[in-house]
Design an enzyme around this catalytic site. Structure first.
Site, short mmCIF file in Angstrom:
data_model
loop_
_atom_site.label_atom_id
_atom_site.label_comp_id
_atom_site.label_asym_id
_atom_site.label_seq_id
_atom_site.Cartn_x
_atom_site.Cartn_y
_atom_site.Cartn_z
N CYS A 135 -9.07 6.91 -0.48
CA CYS A 135 -8.79 7.61 0.78
C CYS A 135 -8.65 9.11 0.64
CB CYS A 135 -7.53 7.04 1.42
SG CYS A 135 -7.66 5.31 1.93
N LEU A 238 -2.03 -2.72 -2.67
CA LEU A 238 -1.35 -1.93 -1.63
C LEU A 238 0.12 -2.32 -1.63
CD1 LEU A 238 -2.24 0.15 0.53
CD2 LEU A 238 -2.38 -1.74 2.16
N HIS A 274 -5.12 12.54 7.30
CA HIS A 274 -5.78 11.24 7.11
C HIS A 274 -4.97 10.14 7.78
CE1 HIS A 274 -7.66 7.79 5.25
NE2 HIS A 274 -6.49 7.41 4.75
N PRO A 275 -5.61 9.27 8.57
CA PRO A 275 -4.89 8.19 9.27
C PRO A 275 -4.67 6.98 8.37
CG PRO A 275 -7.19 8.19 9.94
CD PRO A 275 -7.02 9.35 9.00
N GLY A 276 -3.71 7.10 7.44
CA GLY A 276 -3.48 6.03 6.49
C GLY A 276 -2.96 4.75 7.12
N PRO A 278 -0.16 3.45 10.79
CA PRO A 278 0.90 3.93 11.69
C PRO A 278 2.17 4.39 10.96
CG PRO A 278 -0.11 1.98 12.60
CD PRO A 278 -0.69 2.14 11.23
N LYS A 279 2.64 3.62 9.99
CA LYS A 279 3.89 3.99 9.31
C LYS A 279 3.74 5.28 8.52
CE LYS A 279 5.92 -0.63 8.97
NZ LYS A 279 6.41 -1.70 8.05
N SER A 309 -11.09 5.08 4.98
CA SER A 309 -10.88 5.61 3.64
C SER A 309 -11.25 7.10 3.61
CB SER A 309 -11.66 4.79 2.61
OG SER A 309 -11.32 5.13 1.29
#
Length: 350
Positions: A135, A238, A274-276, A278-279, A309
């Site tokens: 990512c 993850l 970067h939109p990894g 919501p958290k 990614s």
């Protein structure tokens, strides 16, 4: 260097999140209520996939998935590169350097070699293919292109990121990490045309200049994110406490990096994040005390395309360039996270 143009290319097979949830539930035989909860929690409304949904059940191993990756990646990469060059008013023959990042499939010769011929670039283009950054690769690629063009200011480079995350999802794996991956990740490609300082005035550049960058590899953090590679292909790693690491380390790195340039988070006019997930987005926004709308482009990219990614932060950059309403000279910060565990910060000037 200055960003002349960014173009995102998505596969033609787009599905609403509910359709993907139902299809994956049938394929993996996971607890459907749990799966629906994971899929809803990502806030992804729909995603584009490399293949039609019905074809995923026919992939009988890594060889088939990787062949599909190569075929789809070349098509998407070509579309992204041609689109970015057209936006910049340039042709394939104008490109001096091609940097390509991908972590969701393998090819030798690398995809950049296939694309160089297909797009019609000069045979003397310098190619740098990069695998394994995940990512963070979109941000790292932008930073390394800038490093390169600092030494060659009269030249033009293309950064290309291609990720087909859907082809890595394991059908026999009902772990939490795999279920989250099935809910969050999408497919796509993005190309950036970057021009060295000496030719910035000769090329119409819609995007910002890159001022500086900073890389960080966090110690004892390999367990947080990555691939477990085997005969099954790419099985996602993850960790559940990834968000905690983001909150305790990344935020301090951001503050220190900005401080070295006489800035604070309050001075940053544009955030390209970067939109990894919501958290992760909420943690970054809350810890830095950002205004409610500071990460709107990040949320929109996540909602409409999922986490692609390395492609995602470039997609957010493209959206920001298209809709930004700021003043010349405003500072911006582009940031992403990836395996290692690592981060990349890129200071921009509009």
């Amino acid at each position: 260097m200055r960003v002349a143009a960014v173009e995102t290319a998505l596969p033609p097979y787009r599905y609403e999140q509910e359709e993907i949830t139902e299809a994956f539930a049938r394929m993996c035989r996971a607890d459907e209520r749990l799966l629906r909860r994971f899929h809803a929690a990502t806030r992804v409304s729909g995603r584009a996939l490399a293949l039609p949904l019905e074809e995923y059940g026919r992939l009988d191993g890594f060889t088939a998935a990787n062949t599909a990756y190569i075929n789809a990646a070349v098509d998407l990469g070509e579309r992204a590169m041609r689109g970015a060059l057209k936006k910049a008013g340039l042709g394939p023959a104008d490109v001096d350097h091609l940097f390509m990042c991908s972590s969701t499939g393998l090819a030798t010769p690398s995809l950049d070699a296939k694309l160089l011929r297909r797009v019609g670039m000069r045979p003397d283009v310098k190619r740098i293919p990069v695998f394994g950054l995940g990512c963070v690769a979109g941000a790292v690629g932008l930073a390394r292109v800038n490093d390169h063009l600092l030494g060659r200011p009269g030249e033009i480079a293309v950064l290309l990121c291609i990720e087909l995350c859907s082809l890595t999802v394991q059908r026999s794996d009902t772990s939490t990490a795999n279920l989250v991956a099935s809910a969050l990740f999408g497919d796509g490609a993005a190309a950036v045309v970057a021009v060295g300082d000496a030719c910035a005035g000769l090329v119409e550049a819609a995007g910002p200049a890159v001022v500086d960058s900073r890389s960080r590899l966090y110690p004892d953090s390999e367990r947080l994110m990555g691939w477990q590679v085997g005969s099954h292909g790419f099985r996602i790693v993850l960790a559940a406490d990834l968000v905690d690491v983001v909150g305790t380390t990344l935020v301090e790195d951001v503050r220190r990096f900005l401080s070295d340039h006489g800035l604070t988070p309050e001075d940053v006019a544009t955030w390209v994040c970067h939109p990894g997930g919501p958290k992760v987005i909420e943690t970054i926004s809350g810890a830095l005390g950002l205004p409610p709308d500071a990460l709107d482009m990040t949320w929109r990219s996540l909602r409409e395309a999922g986490n692609m990614s390395s492609v995602s932060v470039l997609n957010v950059l493209e959206r920001t360039i298209a809709e930004r309403r700021g003043e010349p000279g405003d500072p911006g910060l582009l940031l992403a996270l990836g395996p290692g565990f690592s981060s990349e910060l890129v200071l921009l000037r509009w």
